[in-house]
Design a protein around this motif. Structure first.
Motif: not given
Length: 93
Positions: A26, A29-36, A39, A80
């Motif tokens: 989870d 999969y929930n890493l945001g745009e900043k960490d694309a 991911k 996280k």
């Protein structure tokens, strides 16, 4: 993510393993745009089980860059999930 050796584990230990694996997936999969960029390589490595070289070839990115991105991505994910994993461990003591 984490290989599971069921030869010596109880059902309770397996359930803990599943909970922790779910928390990790989870978080990835929930890493945001900043960490694309992290991911994508983490999904390929930790969830799909691809080798570093396979990821490098598929993304056409230098192998050392892939290794670096995975290492940095793991650090982000670890930050996280640390509290959630500790809660799982505490609840099962």
């Amino acid at each position: 993510i984490i290989p599971y050796d069921d030869s010596t584990k109880s059902t309770e230990e397996y359930n803990i393993f599943v909970k922790k694996s779910t928390v990790i997936k989870d978080a990835i999969y929930n890493l945001g745009e900043k960490d694309a960029k992290y991911k994508k390589v983490l999904i390929m490595r930790e969830i799909d089980g691809m080798a570093y070289k396979e990821i490098s070839e598929e993304l056409n990115i230098n192998l050392s860059t892939i290794k670096s991105q995975i290492k940095k991505g793991r650090k982000i994910v670890k930050k996280k999930i640390i509290k959630k994993i500790q809660e799982i461990d505490h609840n099962n003591e």
